[in-house]
Write a protein that holds these residues in place. Structure first.
Motif, mmCIF file in Angstrom:
data_model
loop_
_atom_site.group_PDB
_atom_site.id
_atom_site.type_symbol
_atom_site.label_atom_id
_atom_site.label_comp_id
_atom_site.label_asym_id
_atom_site.label_seq_id
_atom_site.Cartn_x
_atom_site.Cartn_y
_atom_site.Cartn_z
ATOM 1 N N PHE A 46 0.856 -1.183 0.000
ATOM 2 C CA PHE A 46 0.000 0.000 0.000
ATOM 3 C C PHE A 46 0.893 1.234 0.000
ATOM 4 C CE2 PHE A 46 -3.264 2.828 1.854
ATOM 5 C CZ PHE A 46 -4.349 2.464 1.085
ATOM 6 N N HIS A 47 1.369 1.636 -1.168
ATOM 7 C CA HIS A 47 2.191 2.834 -1.279
ATOM 8 C C HIS A 47 1.749 3.646 -2.474
ATOM 9 C CE1 HIS A 47 4.621 0.722 -4.326
ATOM 10 N NE2 HIS A 47 4.558 -0.293 -3.487
ATOM 11 N N HIS A 48 2.142 4.906 -2.481
ATOM 12 C CA HIS A 48 1.618 5.848 -3.465
ATOM 13 C C HIS A 48 2.001 5.504 -4.902
ATOM 14 C CE1 HIS A 48 5.623 7.432 -2.630
ATOM 15 N NE2 HIS A 48 5.560 8.050 -3.792
ATOM 16 N N LYS A 49 3.039 4.717 -5.102
ATOM 17 C CA LYS A 49 3.440 4.361 -6.463
ATOM 18 C C LYS A 49 2.693 3.134 -6.987
ATOM 19 C CE LYS A 49 8.043 6.300 -6.050
ATOM 20 N NZ LYS A 49 9.476 6.053 -6.069
ATOM 21 N N ALA A 50 1.940 2.458 -6.121
ATOM 22 C CA ALA A 50 1.249 1.236 -6.522
ATOM 23 C C ALA A 50 -0.124 1.510 -7.125
ATOM 24 C CB ALA A 50 1.100 0.300 -5.321
ATOM 25 N N GLY A 51 -0.531 2.742 -7.212
ATOM 26 C CA GLY A 51 -1.828 3.069 -7.784
ATOM 27 C C GLY A 51 -2.947 2.939 -6.765
ATOM 28 N N LEU A 52 -2.984 3.843 -5.803
ATOM 29 C CA LEU A 52 -4.029 3.813 -4.785
ATOM 30 C C LEU A 52 -5.355 4.249 -5.385
ATOM 31 C CD1 LEU A 52 -2.137 5.353 -1.743
ATOM 32 C CD2 LEU A 52 -2.505 2.969 -2.285
ATOM 33 N N VAL A 53 -6.410 3.544 -5.001
ATOM 34 C CA VAL A 53 -7.742 3.778 -5.542
ATOM 35 C C VAL A 53 -8.702 4.046 -4.385
ATOM 36 C CG1 VAL A 53 -9.636 2.756 -6.855
ATOM 37 C CG2 VAL A 53 -7.287 2.243 -7.470
#
Length: 125
Positions: A46-53
């Motif tokens: 869960f990190h900002h580069k993983a594509g948070l939705v």
């Protein structure tokens, strides 16, 4: 015409930007006493580069997930939509059970719990 199988019924979804994603991760780490930013990034991905939705449901509940399409996993729920209280989903607890404190049940009571009884602790559960 038909809903996609991974879609949440009636939810409006959008991706978070990197800045908003970092703020969300910090808020979740602050709201859950056992969670840390490193735990969210390493164990849950869960990190900002993983594509948070963010999925906003009609009853103002917000679901926070990571990934796209069929690979999307919703990991946290905000029940009132104010971004103050966060609860991990079952999927998040499966990946990182240390997000919540354990609840110990005494041996004489455990046989009833294993048979399906609810755990009742006055004032707590």
């Amino acid at each position: 015409m038909f809903a996609k199988p991974r879609d949440v019924a009636g939810a409006k979804e959008h991706r978070l930007s990197g800045k908003d994603g970092k703020k969300l991760i910090e808020r979740i780490a602050k709201a859950l006493p056992k969670a840390s930013v490193d735990l969210l990034k390493d164990k849950l991905g869960f990190h900002h580069k993983a594509g948070l939705v963010v999925a906003k449901v009609a009853n103002k509940v917000q679901l926070f997930g990571v990934g796209d399409g069929a690979d999307r996993r919703f990991l946290f729920i905000d029940p009132d939509g104010h971004n103050e209280r966060f609860f991990p989903t079952v999927h998040a607890l499966w990946l990182a059970p240390q997000l919540l404190a354990p609840l110990y049940v005494h041996a004489p009571v455990s046989r009833f719990v294993f048979n399906g009884s609810d755990v009742m602790l006055p004032g707590v559960v």
